[in-house]
Motif scaffolding. Structure first.
Motif, PDB file in Angstrom:
ATOM      1  N   GLY A  94       0.825  -1.199   0.000  1.00 22.73           N
ATOM      2  CA  GLY A  94       0.000   0.000   0.000  1.00 22.73           C
ATOM      3  C   GLY A  94       0.858   1.246   0.000  1.00 22.73           C
ATOM      4  O   GLY A  94       1.637   1.476  -0.927  1.00 22.73           O
ATOM      5  N   GLU A  95       0.762   2.028   1.072  1.00 20.59           N
ATOM      6  CA  GLU A  95       1.456   3.304   1.138  1.00 20.59           C
ATOM      7  C   GLU A  95       2.659   3.216   2.068  1.00 20.59           C
ATOM      8  O   GLU A  95       2.592   2.586   3.125  1.00 20.59           O
ATOM      9  CB  GLU A  95       0.496   4.383   1.638  1.00 20.59           C
ATOM     10  CG  GLU A  95       1.004   5.803   1.456  1.00 20.59           C
ATOM     11  CD  GLU A  95      -0.033   6.843   1.830  1.00 20.59           C
ATOM     12  OE1 GLU A  95       0.034   7.949   1.270  1.00 20.59           O
ATOM     13  OE2 GLU A  95      -0.892   6.565   2.687  1.00 20.59           O
ATOM     14  N   LEU A  96       3.746   3.858   1.658  1.00 19.08           N
ATOM     15  CA  LEU A  96       4.907   4.049   2.524  1.00 19.08           C
ATOM     16  C   LEU A  96       4.887   5.493   2.995  1.00 19.08           C
ATOM     17  O   LEU A  96       4.976   6.417   2.186  1.00 19.08           O
ATOM     18  CB  LEU A  96       6.206   3.755   1.774  1.00 19.08           C
ATOM     19  CG  LEU A  96       7.512   4.143   2.499  1.00 19.08           C
ATOM     20  CD1 LEU A  96       7.666   3.376   3.808  1.00 19.08           C
ATOM     21  CD2 LEU A  96       8.720   3.922   1.594  1.00 19.08           C
ATOM     22  N   VAL A  97       4.746   5.661   4.304  1.00 21.95           N
ATOM     23  CA  VAL A  97       4.734   6.997   4.904  1.00 21.95           C
ATOM     24  C   VAL A  97       6.049   7.162   5.658  1.00 21.95           C
ATOM     25  O   VAL A  97       6.346   6.394   6.570  1.00 21.95           O
ATOM     26  CB  VAL A  97       3.544   7.170   5.864  1.00 21.95           C
ATOM     27  CG1 VAL A  97       3.507   8.603   6.401  1.00 21.95           C
ATOM     28  CG2 VAL A  97       2.232   6.811   5.174  1.00 21.95           C
ATOM     29  N   TRP A  98       6.812   8.144   5.259  1.00 21.83           N
ATOM     30  CA  TRP A  98       8.122   8.380   5.868  1.00 21.83           C
ATOM     31  C   TRP A  98       8.060   9.659   6.696  1.00 21.83           C
ATOM     32  O   TRP A  98       7.622  10.707   6.218  1.00 21.83           O
ATOM     33  CB  TRP A  98       9.177   8.516   4.767  1.00 21.83           C
ATOM     34  CG  TRP A  98      10.556   8.871   5.250  1.00 21.83           C
ATOM     35  CD1 TRP A  98      11.565   8.018   5.568  1.00 21.83           C
ATOM     36  CD2 TRP A  98      11.087  10.197   5.434  1.00 21.83           C
ATOM     37  NE1 TRP A  98      12.683   8.716   5.965  1.00 21.83           N
ATOM     38  CE2 TRP A  98      12.410  10.059   5.883  1.00 21.83           C
ATOM     39  CE3 TRP A  98      10.555  11.478   5.271  1.00 21.83           C
ATOM     40  CZ2 TRP A  98      13.217  11.156   6.174  1.00 21.83           C
ATOM     41  CZ3 TRP A  98      11.368  12.566   5.564  1.00 21.83           C
ATOM     42  CH2 TRP A  98      12.683  12.390   6.001  1.00 21.83           C
ATOM     43  N   ALA A  99       8.483   9.564   7.961  1.00 19.28           N
ATOM     44  CA  ALA A  99       8.500  10.725   8.857  1.00 19.28           C
ATOM     45  C   ALA A  99       9.918  10.935   9.363  1.00 19.28           C
ATOM     46  O   ALA A  99      10.564  10.005   9.856  1.00 19.28           O
ATOM     47  CB  ALA A  99       7.552  10.517  10.029  1.00 19.28           C
ATOM     48  N   GLY A 100      10.407  12.168   9.223  1.00 20.48           N
ATOM     49  CA  GLY A 100      11.757  12.485   9.667  1.00 20.48           C
ATOM     50  C   GLY A 100      11.761  13.411  10.858  1.00 20.48           C
ATOM     51  O   GLY A 100      10.932  14.329  10.942  1.00 20.48           O
ATOM     52  N   GLY A 101      12.655  13.208  11.793  1.00 15.88           N
ATOM     53  CA  GLY A 101      12.829  14.081  12.952  1.00 15.88           C
ATOM     54  C   GLY A 101      13.779  15.216  12.612  1.00 15.88           C
ATOM     55  O   GLY A 101      13.388  16.227  12.053  1.00 15.88           O
ATOM     56  N   ASP A 102      15.060  15.033  12.932  1.00 14.69           N
ATOM     57  CA  ASP A 102      16.079  16.019  12.569  1.00 14.69           C
ATOM     58  C   ASP A 102      16.508  15.732  11.131  1.00 14.69           C
ATOM     59  O   ASP A 102      17.275  14.805  10.855  1.00 14.69           O
ATOM     60  CB  ASP A 102      17.275  15.920  13.518  1.00 14.69           C
ATOM     61  CG  ASP A 102      18.291  17.045  13.323  1.00 14.69           C
ATOM     62  OD1 ASP A 102      18.681  17.290  12.162  1.00 14.69           O
ATOM     63  OD2 ASP A 102      18.682  17.668  14.314  1.00 14.69           O
ATOM     64  N   VAL A 103      16.001  16.535  10.206  1.00 10.49           N
ATOM     65  CA  VAL A 103      16.271  16.349   8.776  1.00 10.49           C
ATOM     66  C   VAL A 103      17.328  17.361   8.372  1.00 10.49           C
ATOM     67  O   VAL A 103      17.095  18.571   8.461  1.00 10.49           O
ATOM     68  CB  VAL A 103      14.984  16.553   7.947  1.00 10.49           C
ATOM     69  CG1 VAL A 103      15.260  16.294   6.479  1.00 10.49           C
ATOM     70  CG2 VAL A 103      13.863  15.647   8.464  1.00 10.49           C
ATOM     71  N   HIS A 104      18.486  16.888   7.916  1.00  7.16           N
ATOM     72  CA  HIS A 104      19.595  17.819   7.738  1.00  7.16           C
ATOM     73  C   HIS A 104      20.399  17.572   6.469  1.00  7.16           C
ATOM     74  O   HIS A 104      20.416  16.475   5.920  1.00  7.16           O
ATOM     75  CB  HIS A 104      20.540  17.760   8.951  1.00  7.16           C
ATOM     76  CG  HIS A 104      20.964  16.368   9.311  1.00  7.16           C
ATOM     77  ND1 HIS A 104      20.312  15.628  10.282  1.00  7.16           N
ATOM     78  CD2 HIS A 104      21.963  15.579   8.849  1.00  7.16           C
ATOM     79  CE1 HIS A 104      20.885  14.450  10.400  1.00  7.16           C
ATOM     80  NE2 HIS A 104      21.893  14.399   9.533  1.00  7.16           N
ATOM     81  N   LEU A 105      21.050  18.636   6.043  1.00  4.64           N
ATOM     82  CA  LEU A 105      22.084  18.593   5.018  1.00  4.64           C
ATOM     83  C   LEU A 105      23.412  18.936   5.681  1.00  4.64           C
ATOM     84  O   LEU A 105      23.499  19.931   6.403  1.00  4.64           O
ATOM     85  CB  LEU A 105      21.803  19.612   3.910  1.00  4.64           C
ATOM     86  CG  LEU A 105      20.784  19.255   2.840  1.00  4.64           C
ATOM     87  CD1 LEU A 105      20.476  20.487   2.001  1.00  4.64           C
ATOM     88  CD2 LEU A 105      21.303  18.124   1.960  1.00  4.64           C
TER      89      LEU A 105
END
Length: 298
Positions: A231-242
C-alpha cells in the motif's frame, strides 16, 4: 499529477534555504529542520528510487537483507561489495591503533582474515541485533520481525504491529545508534499493507534515498509473507539535515527534473522472511540522472 519525487526535492530545498545552521556531532556542521513527512504509493508497483540522481538500489536492498539476518559485522556486507558501513569501524581502527590504513586495505583484511574481522569489523548491537535478537529484562531474546510477520497474518487489525531499534541499555555499545528507528504497519480492510517509518536523524542527501529503498523492499517482502498487497509508505523524519559539505550537491540535484519512478517486483515467493536473496528483487524502468558524489560524515 505532480511527480511524488517533488516531495523530496521540496524538502531538500526547504532545508537548503531555511535550515537552522549549527555544529553537529561529526564536526562537519549541518543545516537542519525538525519534522517532515513524505508519502509514496506502492500499490501500482512503483517504488521511490530517486531519479534526480542515480541510487544504487541493490546496495540498499542488500543492506536490508543483512539487517534481517540479525548480523552486526561488516564482513558479509563487504563480501557483497557493500561498503556503506565501513567508515565507522575503519575510524575506530585508525584511532585505536594509529595505523593510517587505506579503506581498501582495511576492507580486504576484513574479508580475508576472520579473526581480524571479528575484532575490527564488529559494529556492536546495531539494527539487526535489535530487530531479531532484542534482549529482554527476562533474559530472553525477542525476534521482533518474526512476531511482526505472525501478527500481520493472524491479527491484521492490531495497532501493535511494529518493531524498533532504540534499545536504551545498548546504545552506548553501538557504532551508530539507529537512525531509521521505528517501523509501524497497518493493514486495510481490502488487504493493503501500509508502513510508517520514523527516522530520528536524516542525512537528506545520502541516507534518505537508501532508507526509501530499504523500507520499500521490506514492505514488499512483508506483504508477500502475509498474503497482502503493498500500500502506502509513509516516511516521517525528525532532525532532517544537510551536511555543510553537501550543499553544492543538493543544488545540483534540485536543478534536475524527476523521471518516472521504476517498478520493483519479487521474482519468486520466498519460503520465509529469512529466505530472500538479492536475486529475488527485479527493478524495471529505472532511468535516473547521473550519480552525485558526496562524503559521509562519520
Amino acid at each position: 499529477m505532480l511527480h511524488p519525487e517533488y516531495q523530496y526535492l521540496d524538502l531538500l530545498s526547504r532545508v537548503l534555504d531555511h535550515g537552522d545552521e549549527r555544529l553537529d556531532r561529526t564536526g562537519v556542521g549541518t543545516r537542519s529542520v525538525f519534522g517532515a513527512m513524505l508519502r509514496f504509493d506502492l500499490s501500482d508497483g512503483t517504488v521511490p528510487i530517486l531519479t534526480t540522481k542515480r541510487v544504487f538500489w541493490k546496495t540498499a536492498v542488500k543492506e536490508m537483507l543483512w539487517f534481517l539476518t540479525g548480523g552486526t559485522n561488516i564482513r558479509p556486507l563487504l563480501r557483497e561489495n557493500v561498503r556503506i558501513w565501513t567508515d565507522w569501524p575503519l575510524d575506530a581502527y585508525r584511532r585505536t591503533t594509529g595505523e593510517d590504513i587505506s579503506q581498501e586495505d582495511f576492507e580486504q583484511r576484513i574479508v580475508e582474515d576472520e579473526s581480524f574481522a571479528a575484532r575490527w569489523g564488529e559494529l556492536g548491537p546495531v539494527y539487526g541485533k535489535q530487530w531479531r535478537r532484542w534482549l529482554g529484562t527476562d533474559g530472553r531474546e525477542h525476534d521482533q520481525i518474526a512476531d511482526l510477520v505472525r501478527m500481520l497474518r493472524e491479527t491484521p487489525a492490531s495497532r501493535r504491529m511494529l518493531f524498533h531499534g532504540w534499545n536504551v541499555g545498548e546504545l552506548g555499545e553501538m557504532a551508530l545508534p539507529p537512525c531509521h528507528m521505528v517501523y509501524q504497519y497497518h493493514v486495510t480492510s481490502d488487504g493493503r499493507l501500509n508502513c510508517l517509518l520514523f527516522q530520528r536523524s536524516v542525512d537528506l542527501l545520502l541516507g534518505a534515498a537508501f532508507n526509501f529503498v530499504g523500507a520499500s523492499a521490506l514492505q514488499l517482502m512483508l506483504a508477500q509473507q502475509a498474503g497482502l498487497r503493498p500500500g502506502e509508505l509513509v516516511w516521517a523524519g525528525g532532525d532532517v539535515h544537510l551536511y555543510l559539505n553537501h550543499l553544492d550537491q543538493a543544488r545540483e540535484q534540485l536543478a534536475r527534473e524527476p523521471r518516472p519512478f521504476p517498478r520493483m517486483t519479487l521474482a519468486r515467493h520466498a519460503a520465509s522472511i529469512d529466505d530472500y536473496r538479492i536475486e529475488d528483487f527485479e527493478v524495471e524502468g529505472y532511468d535516473p540522472h547521473a550519480a552525485i558524489k558526496a562524503d559521509v560524515a562519520v
